[in-house]
Each structure stands twice: as C-alpha cells, then as structure tokens.
Design a protein around this motif. Structure first.
Motif, mmCIF file in Angstrom:
data_model
loop_
_atom_site.group_PDB
_atom_site.id
_atom_site.type_symbol
_atom_site.label_atom_id
_atom_site.label_comp_id
_atom_site.label_asym_id
_atom_site.label_seq_id
_atom_site.Cartn_x
_atom_site.Cartn_y
_atom_site.Cartn_z
ATOM 1 N N TYR A 10 -42.010 24.338 11.629
ATOM 2 C CA TYR A 10 -41.657 24.534 9.683
ATOM 3 C C TYR A 10 -40.781 25.264 9.825
ATOM 4 O O TYR A 10 -40.422 25.323 11.302
ATOM 5 N N LEU A 11 -40.361 25.914 8.765
ATOM 6 C CA LEU A 11 -38.956 26.600 8.536
ATOM 7 C C LEU A 11 -38.477 27.951 8.482
ATOM 8 O O LEU A 11 -39.910 28.234 7.541
ATOM 9 N N ASP A 13 -37.547 31.029 6.080
ATOM 10 C CA ASP A 13 -36.364 30.760 4.352
ATOM 11 C C ASP A 13 -34.672 30.322 5.015
ATOM 12 O O ASP A 13 -34.407 29.980 3.912
ATOM 13 N N SER A 22 -46.083 22.511 13.500
ATOM 14 C CA SER A 22 -46.392 21.920 12.268
ATOM 15 C C SER A 22 -48.296 20.575 11.835
ATOM 16 O O SER A 22 -48.362 20.494 10.948
ATOM 17 N N VAL A 24 -47.490 17.626 12.827
ATOM 18 C CA VAL A 24 -47.200 16.871 12.830
ATOM 19 C C VAL A 24 -46.073 16.469 13.246
ATOM 20 O O VAL A 24 -45.461 16.832 14.160
ATOM 21 N N ILE A 34 -39.447 5.459 9.726
ATOM 22 C CA ILE A 34 -39.620 6.724 9.651
ATOM 23 C C ILE A 34 -40.807 7.504 9.740
ATOM 24 O O ILE A 34 -41.375 7.440 8.054
ATOM 25 N N SER A 35 -42.138 7.001 10.441
ATOM 26 C CA SER A 35 -43.832 8.275 9.412
ATOM 27 C C SER A 35 -44.005 9.570 9.822
ATOM 28 O O SER A 35 -43.455 10.135 11.258
ATOM 29 N N ASN A 36 -44.610 10.157 9.448
ATOM 30 C CA ASN A 36 -44.924 11.230 9.858
ATOM 31 C C ASN A 36 -46.902 11.382 11.145
ATOM 32 O O ASN A 36 -47.884 10.907 9.405
ATOM 33 N N SER B 295 -34.386 29.796 -1.223
ATOM 34 C CA SER B 295 -35.539 29.966 0.046
ATOM 35 C C SER B 295 -36.315 29.127 0.092
ATOM 36 O O SER B 295 -36.917 30.623 0.899
ATOM 37 N N TYR B 296 -36.238 28.404 0.741
ATOM 38 C CA TYR B 296 -37.246 27.844 1.143
ATOM 39 C C TYR B 296 -37.069 26.028 1.350
ATOM 40 O O TYR B 296 -37.739 25.317 0.609
ATOM 41 N N ASN B 298 -39.443 25.055 3.353
ATOM 42 C CA ASN B 298 -41.055 23.898 3.587
ATOM 43 C C ASN B 298 -41.477 23.569 2.002
ATOM 44 O O ASN B 298 -42.038 24.422 1.241
ATOM 45 N N VAL B 315 -48.308 9.516 7.735
ATOM 46 C CA VAL B 315 -48.043 9.116 6.061
ATOM 47 C C VAL B 315 -46.310 8.680 6.499
ATOM 48 O O VAL B 315 -46.179 9.832 7.315
ATOM 49 N N THR B 316 -46.120 7.839 5.253
ATOM 50 C CA THR B 316 -44.508 7.927 5.240
ATOM 51 C C THR B 316 -43.878 8.021 4.005
ATOM 52 O O THR B 316 -43.838 7.438 3.151
ATOM 53 N N SER B 317 -43.247 8.910 4.477
ATOM 54 C CA SER B 317 -41.985 9.273 2.705
ATOM 55 C C SER B 317 -41.257 8.064 2.432
ATOM 56 O O SER B 317 -41.210 7.665 3.305
ATOM 57 N N GLY B 325 -38.546 7.873 5.890
ATOM 58 C CA GLY B 325 -38.701 9.360 6.235
ATOM 59 C C GLY B 325 -37.754 10.308 5.360
ATOM 60 O O GLY B 325 -36.946 11.002 5.761
ATOM 61 N N SER B 342 -33.492 13.733 4.089
ATOM 62 C CA SER B 342 -34.667 13.259 5.453
ATOM 63 C C SER B 342 -35.568 15.080 5.724
ATOM 64 O O SER B 342 -35.121 15.467 5.431
ATOM 65 N N THR B 344 -39.634 15.417 6.715
ATOM 66 C CA THR B 344 -41.004 15.190 7.152
ATOM 67 C C THR B 344 -41.878 16.063 6.332
ATOM 68 O O THR B 344 -42.602 17.173 6.234
ATOM 69 N N LEU B 345 -43.219 15.666 6.389
ATOM 70 C CA LEU B 345 -44.011 15.759 5.500
ATOM 71 C C LEU B 345 -44.999 16.253 6.500
ATOM 72 O O LEU B 345 -46.116 16.102 7.254
ATOM 73 N N ALA B 346 -46.125 17.153 5.731
ATOM 74 C CA ALA B 346 -46.960 18.334 6.397
ATOM 75 C C ALA B 346 -48.188 18.780 6.263
ATOM 76 O O ALA B 346 -48.149 18.264 4.234
ATOM 77 N N ARG B 347 -48.799 19.564 6.598
ATOM 78 C CA ARG B 347 -50.571 19.663 5.977
ATOM 79 C C ARG B 347 -51.048 18.009 5.809
ATOM 80 O O ARG B 347 -50.802 18.436 4.686
ATOM 81 N N ILE B 348 -50.682 17.422 6.850
ATOM 82 C CA ILE B 348 -51.390 16.378 5.796
ATOM 83 C C ILE B 348 -53.267 16.305 6.370
ATOM 84 O O ILE B 348 -53.384 16.923 7.782
ATOM 85 N N TYR B 355 -47.135 19.323 2.511
ATOM 86 C CA TYR B 355 -45.850 19.924 1.938
ATOM 87 C C TYR B 355 -45.106 19.220 2.958
ATOM 88 O O TYR B 355 -45.545 17.572 3.166
ATOM 89 N N VAL B 357 -41.409 19.237 5.278
ATOM 90 C CA VAL B 357 -40.713 20.293 5.767
ATOM 91 C C VAL B 357 -39.298 19.860 5.587
ATOM 92 O O VAL B 357 -38.793 18.318 5.891
#
Lengths: 64, 377
Positions: A10-11, A13, A22, A24, A34-36, B295-296, B298, B315-317, B325, B342, B344-348, B355, B357
């Motif tokens: 995670y990033l 602010d 994360s 992931v 490109i996948s997650n 400033s966010y 995520n 998951v692929t965006s 990606g 670019s 990355t999908l998270a909280r999958i 989210y 990221v």
C-alpha cells in the motif's frame, strides 16, 4: 507462463510505499497480460507463482 | 436431489402416487457438469492458435494439451437437430501432429470441487454409480476415451465409446460404477475431473484400459484413443454434456441462461457486457470513480461480484482502451479515457474488490476501468 512477479505494498499519502503488504502480487504473463494475484493457496495462479519460485525465480520486493 | 414427497398444508400426498416419469423433467441440478449445453462463453467465442493448456472460450471448459497440434476452439451453432441445444463446443485442428510424442495429450476437461460431489458418497459402501451422456460429431470416426479422475486419492476409471459415422451428430452414454475407495475432500479445491480424450501418446495408451476404479496408471488411461490431431481440418463438436448419479441417462437438464451464467461466475466473471471480451476498448460495464483528495494513492473501489467466487480470484484490470494492469484517467471528459495509469487491484476477496493502488491523479480527477476475475480450477 509467468514472466515476472512483484510484491505490492500500500502507499502513503505522498505516494511512497508503506511497509504494509497488500497481499497481492503483480504478475506479468508471457502473453503480456498484467494481473493481480491474491495470496490464497487455493488460487491456481498463486500456486503457479509458488512453482515459479521453486524453479529458481525471484519475486521483486521493493517494500519500504 | 430427486423429489420423493410433496406436502401441502392439509394433506401429504402418498409417495406411491408421485410418478417418477413426471418428476424427471423438474430442474434439480442433477447435472454435475456446469455449462454442459455450452451456452456461456464469457472469455471469447473463438480462439485460434491453441497449443497450451487453459481456458479459452466456453466457461468451465478447459483444454489440456501438450504437443498435439494447434487448435481453434469456438462456441459453435452446429447442434443436433431438435434436441433443444443452441450451441456446442468446437475444436478444429489447424496444424496437425500425426506422430505424437510419447507424452502428447489433448483433452477437454471439467474440473470439479469436492464439496459439490459429497452426495456421490464416493469412498463408502454406498458409493453412487454415475452416468455420462453427451452429443458428439466429428469427421474422424473410431474409438474415443471418456475418463473420470479422483484427484484427492489418485484414482481413475476410463470407458471407451465409438464415433460411428463421420460428420454426424451421435448421442453417447457411458456408465461408471461407484467407487467404494477414496473419499472426496469436502472443500473448494479440485477433487474430481472429467476428461474427453482427443489424442494421447503412448504414455497414456500402452497399457490396458482401466475400466474399473483403481489407482491412476497413466499407461491405462486412454488405451485405444484415436489421434484427432493427425490431420489438419479434423474437428469435433460436443454438447449436451451431462454427468449424473445413477445407472441410466435422463434427459439433459436445461438450466435458465441466468442460472447457468451464475454458476459459471463462481469461477470467472467480468465487468464487460455480454458478448464483449477482455481487452476490448469500451467503457460500457466498466467501473468509474473520482479521487476525493490530493493525498490518497490507494483508491477505494468497493465493487461486489455478482456471485461469491470459489476462492480469492486473480483480477486483471483493463483501461477503457484495453490495456491490462491499468485504469484510465477520465478527468478531461467524464467517462472517456485520456491516458492509462498503471495500478494494482487490492483487497481482493471472494466477494469483490476493495482498492486499487498506485493512482497518481490530482484531487478531483476521475478514473474508469474494466476487469476480469478468475477463480478457476
């Protein structure tokens, strides 16, 4: 077939990385997609990452 | 499960008065196979150049292939006349392999969760026999192998069937005895697999066909299988695939389209509209949002899948112009992409996406993207 695997954090602010993983992985496959991939041992892509690592490949880890 | 008793408020109808013939048409999810009528194709309707294993077009239909030619797989409208089917699976050979390697294989598979099959009572004295039925058409006549595999206990059984007439739809039925050895795990991992063999090297054909349940021996799995890969333009169509408990084949169980789609979405889902596939340049069906603060990085997505998925999915965006990606920056014109970012999908989770990221846009900026989610076996 997997080309590369990167651990995603995670990033903050300000856009810099935190030290919070994360759960992931960003995976680039040989076909360019490109996948997650989530950390879930029942996910077949996660299983493929483990096999890819066992074959001597290394996960990119640019954590804070 | 079959209905055995019907009760109303005042009376119970005697069991003997319920005619089994009338009940056989009731939808009761008797078919173990998902998408057996080949009606759901969320990934694509045609994919050429197949030389490696995976899912290509029809949901829940996997190709297992190793050094057995090159294939085009499609959702075909060639179907047996008057049977109610609208679509079939078609495999067409585009590059032949007439001299298979010892370990060559080509199979059409469906992989199944153990928790879906506990009612078969496998590994007990009351193990159910199962009967497979399907329609098939090919230019190549001869012997083909239908195989069941228990992955939890490394057990297998194979039966042969014959395609008698070239280029003609034929219905085939194969019954397998129940297996009193090897209980299937009661979980969401793969326990059971059906294989339609289409080509097999001597690693799989050099023994004696194993027509009773036993430990898996590769040499006994596909004995007698013709080589469908031996000539360019060879093809096979399959539809109406059913596997059910019992010793006889009943009529194919047609599910409503939406029910069938929902069953498939446990394993694969997407944001794209029906008939639009991953990587398409479109915003229809996509997810849209805006950054609320400077400033966010995520960004919350809060998307819920239509159906809870088997496991945490890959998951692929895709940006709205089709780049994987990435998400699209839609700040300039709401809903229209201006550039890719670019992320990355998270909280999958099995339920959705929380989210992404990596968003770098300024406060008030907008984003949009499509996705696919894959939890296949």
């Amino acid at each position: 077939m997997i080309t590369s695997v990167e651990k995603i954090y995670y990033l903050n602010d300000d856009g810099t990385k935190t030290n919070v993983f994360s759960n992931v992985y960003k995976v680039i496959f040989a076909n360019g997609i490109i996948s997650n991939v989530p950390l879930d041992e029942a996910n077949t892509d996660y299983q493929a990452i483990q096999e890819w690592i066992a074959a001597g490949n290394e996960v990119i880890d640019n954590g804070a | 499960m079959a209905i055995t008793r019907i009760t109303n408020i005042a009376n119970t109808i005697p069991d003997a008065s319920i005619a089994n013939e009338k009940l056989s048409d009731i939808v009761n999810f008797k078919n173990i196979i998902i998408n057996g009528d080949m009606s759901i194709a969320q990934r694509s309707t045609s994919v050429a150049g197949i030389t490696t294993s995976g899912y290509n077009t029809l949901d829940r239909i996997r190709v297992q292939i190793g050094t057995a030619g090159t294939w085009t797989q499609s959702q075909s409208t060639d179907v047996p006349t008057g049977q109610g089917f609208a679509t079939s699976l078609k495999m067409e050979c585009t590059t032949a392999n007439a001299s298979l390697n010892t370990n060559s294989d080509l199979q059409i598979q469906q992989r199944l969760e153990g928790q879906m099959l506990q009612y078969l009572k496998k590994g007990t004295a009351n193990a159910e026999s199962v009967t497979a039925s399907f329609w098939v058409k090919s230019n190549k006549t001869g012997t083909y192998i239908y195989e069941l595999r228990d992955l939890d206990n490394s057990r297998s059984i194979s039966k042969s069937y014959t395609i008698n007439s070239a280029d003609t739809w034929e219905k085939k039925t194969v019954t397998f005895a129940g297996d009193t050895t090897g209980v299937l795990d009661n979980d969401n991992a793969e326990s059971f697999r059906i294989n339609f063999h289409l080509a097999a090297g001597t690693d799989f054909t050099s023994g004696t066909l194993q027509t009773s349940w036993g430990s898996t021996v590769n040499a006994n799995r596909a004995v007698g299988q013709v080589n469908l890969a031996d000539a360019t333009s060879n093809y096979i169509n399959i539809t109406g695939v059913q596997l059910e408990a019992g010793d006889t084949a009943s009529e194919f169980e047609f599910l409503p389209y939406d029910v069938n789609l929902g069953r498939c979405q446990r394993y694969y889902t997407k944001s794209y509209e029906d008939g639009t596939f991953a990587g398409a340049s479109t915003g229809y069906g996509g997810l849209f949002g805006g950054r609320l603060a400077n400033s966010y990085g995520n960004q919350p997505v809060q998307y819920r899948f239509f159906t809870k998925m088997r496991v945490l999915p890959t998951v692929t965006s895709y940006s709205l112009t089709g780049t994987s990606g990435a998400v699209s920056d839609t700040t300039t014109t709401a809903g229209s992409p201006s550039s890719d970012v670019s992320v990355t999908l998270a909280r999958i989770s099995q339920s959705g996406i929380g989210y992404f990221v990596g968003w770098t846009g300024a406060g008030g900026s907008g984003w949009g993207f499509q996705f696919t989610a894959d939890a296949e076996l």
